[in-house]
Write a protein that holds these residues in place. Structure first.
Motif, PDB file in Angstrom:
ATOM      1  N   SER A  14       0.821  -1.205   0.000  1.00  0.00           N
ATOM      2  CA  SER A  14       0.000   0.000   0.000  1.00  0.00           C
ATOM      3  C   SER A  14       0.861   1.263   0.000  1.00  0.00           C
ATOM      4  O   SER A  14       0.608   2.205  -0.750  1.00  0.00           O
ATOM      5  N   ALA A  15       1.884   1.284   0.846  1.00  0.00           N
ATOM      6  CA  ALA A  15       2.737   2.466   0.975  1.00  0.00           C
ATOM      7  C   ALA A  15       3.497   2.772  -0.310  1.00  0.00           C
ATOM      8  O   ALA A  15       3.754   3.936  -0.629  1.00  0.00           O
ATOM      9  N   LEU A  16       3.833   1.726  -1.062  1.00  0.00           N
ATOM     10  CA  LEU A  16       4.659   1.921  -2.259  1.00  0.00           C
ATOM     11  C   LEU A  16       3.886   1.707  -3.558  1.00  0.00           C
ATOM     12  O   LEU A  16       4.479   1.580  -4.627  1.00  0.00           O
ATOM     13  N   GLY A  17       2.565   1.690  -3.466  1.00  0.00           N
ATOM     14  CA  GLY A  17       1.725   1.585  -4.653  1.00  0.00           C
ATOM     15  C   GLY A  17       2.007   0.344  -5.480  1.00  0.00           C
ATOM     16  O   GLY A  17       2.096   0.407  -6.704  1.00  0.00           O
ATOM     17  N   MET A  18       2.107  -0.812  -4.812  1.00  0.00           N
ATOM     18  CA  MET A  18       2.535  -2.041  -5.475  1.00  0.00           C
ATOM     19  C   MET A  18       1.379  -2.941  -5.903  1.00  0.00           C
ATOM     20  O   MET A  18       1.602  -4.060  -6.362  1.00  0.00           O
ATOM     21  N   GLY A  19       0.160  -2.479  -5.789  1.00  0.00           N
ATOM     22  CA  GLY A  19      -0.989  -3.323  -6.061  1.00  0.00           C
ATOM     23  C   GLY A  19      -1.047  -3.934  -7.444  1.00  0.00           C
ATOM     24  O   GLY A  19      -1.461  -5.064  -7.618  1.00  0.00           O
ATOM     25  N   SER A  20      -0.627  -3.233  -8.460  1.00  0.00           N
ATOM     26  CA  SER A  20      -0.759  -3.741  -9.831  1.00  0.00           C
ATOM     27  C   SER A  20       0.586  -4.153 -10.431  1.00  0.00           C
ATOM     28  O   SER A  20       0.735  -4.196 -11.650  1.00  0.00           O
ATOM     29  N   GLY A  21       1.560  -4.439  -9.577  1.00  0.00           N
ATOM     30  CA  GLY A  21       2.860  -4.884 -10.077  1.00  0.00           C
ATOM     31  C   GLY A  21       3.891  -3.780 -10.187  1.00  0.00           C
ATOM     32  O   GLY A  21       5.058  -4.038 -10.447  1.00  0.00           O
ATOM     33  N   ASP A  90       0.297  13.663  -1.822  1.00  0.00           N
ATOM     34  CA  ASP A  90      -0.938  14.375  -1.521  1.00  0.00           C
ATOM     35  C   ASP A  90      -2.118  13.453  -1.222  1.00  0.00           C
ATOM     36  O   ASP A  90      -3.232  13.925  -1.013  1.00  0.00           O
ATOM     37  N   ALA A  91      -1.877  12.150  -1.186  1.00  0.00           N
ATOM     38  CA  ALA A  91      -2.955  11.191  -0.894  1.00  0.00           C
ATOM     39  C   ALA A  91      -3.459  11.388   0.527  1.00  0.00           C
ATOM     40  O   ALA A  91      -2.710  11.767   1.432  1.00  0.00           O
ATOM     41  N   ASP A  92      -4.741  11.118   0.727  1.00  0.00           N
ATOM     42  CA  ASP A  92      -5.366  11.309   2.043  1.00  0.00           C
ATOM     43  C   ASP A  92      -4.706  10.474   3.137  1.00  0.00           C
ATOM     44  O   ASP A  92      -4.648  10.894   4.288  1.00  0.00           O
ATOM     45  N   ASP A  93      -4.230   9.288   2.779  1.00  0.00           N
ATOM     46  CA  ASP A  93      -3.676   8.381   3.796  1.00  0.00           C
ATOM     47  C   ASP A  93      -2.158   8.511   3.951  1.00  0.00           C
ATOM     48  O   ASP A  93      -1.534   7.704   4.640  1.00  0.00           O
ATOM     49  N   HIS A  94      -1.571   9.532   3.367  1.00  0.00           N
ATOM     50  CA  HIS A  94      -0.110   9.690   3.393  1.00  0.00           C
ATOM     51  C   HIS A  94       0.448   9.685   4.819  1.00  0.00           C
ATOM     52  O   HIS A  94       1.382   8.939   5.117  1.00  0.00           O
ATOM     53  N   GLY A  95      -0.100  10.489   5.689  1.00  0.00           N
ATOM     54  CA  GLY A  95       0.408  10.592   7.057  1.00  0.00           C
ATOM     55  C   GLY A  95       0.285   9.301   7.839  1.00  0.00           C
ATOM     56  O   GLY A  95       1.225   8.871   8.509  1.00  0.00           O
ATOM     57  N   SER A  96      -0.880   8.655   7.749  1.00  0.00           N
ATOM     58  CA  SER A  96      -1.067   7.414   8.502  1.00  0.00           C
ATOM     59  C   SER A  96      -0.205   6.286   7.930  1.00  0.00           C
ATOM     60  O   SER A  96       0.333   5.474   8.684  1.00  0.00           O
TER      61      SER A  96
END
Length: 139
Positions: A14-21, A90-96
């Motif tokens: 999730s943190a590194l945007g790895m969902g689609s490879g 700028d994503a909403d979940d960046h801080g968490s």
């Protein structure tokens, strides 16, 4: 070797945007350049393709195989890269995500192997040094 739970790997995904490879916005070329420039690692080696050839799978294989300190360094550096990309920063979940990822990184480092001390020679006094000290100091 870093042993992560599936939930911990999902956090990294999730943190590194790895969902689609993918990993962040890297192309195959820039992903390889990143690892070479930052860590002098050839991430295109066959050993990092055990889970598949996508960037995400190569990173997962890297995490599975490398020691905790190196994995932590790579994750920190990838997060720094993430913070330079507006759509991720700028994503909403960046801080968490940042808090959770850095807690995981601390856990990874805390689980590192205890340094070996059996290779360190035991200190023994050398009488010749004790004899030279007064001469050297002029006494």
């Amino acid at each position: 070797m870093t042993n992560l739970k599936r939930s911990e790997m999902r956090l990294i995904d999730s943190a590194l945007g790895m969902g689609s490879g993918y990993v962040l916005n890297f192309s195959d070329r820039t992903f390889a350049e990143f690892f070479d420039d930052e860590f002098r690692i050839d991430v295109d080696q066959q050993r990092y393709k055990t889970r598949g050839t996508s960037k995400a799978n190569r990173l997962r294989s890297f995490i599975d195989q490398e020691d905790e300190h190196l994995v932590a360094r790579v994750l920190r550096r990838l997060w720094k890269e993430r913070e330079e990309i507006p759509v991720f920063r700028d994503a909403d979940d960046h801080g968490s995500l940042k808090i959770k990822l850095f807690e995981l990184i601390a856990t990874i480092e805390g689980g590192a192997a205890v340094p070996r001390t059996d290779v360190i020679e035991r200190f023994t006094r050398d009488e010749t040094l004790e004899e030279l000290v007064p001469t050297f100091l002029g006494t």
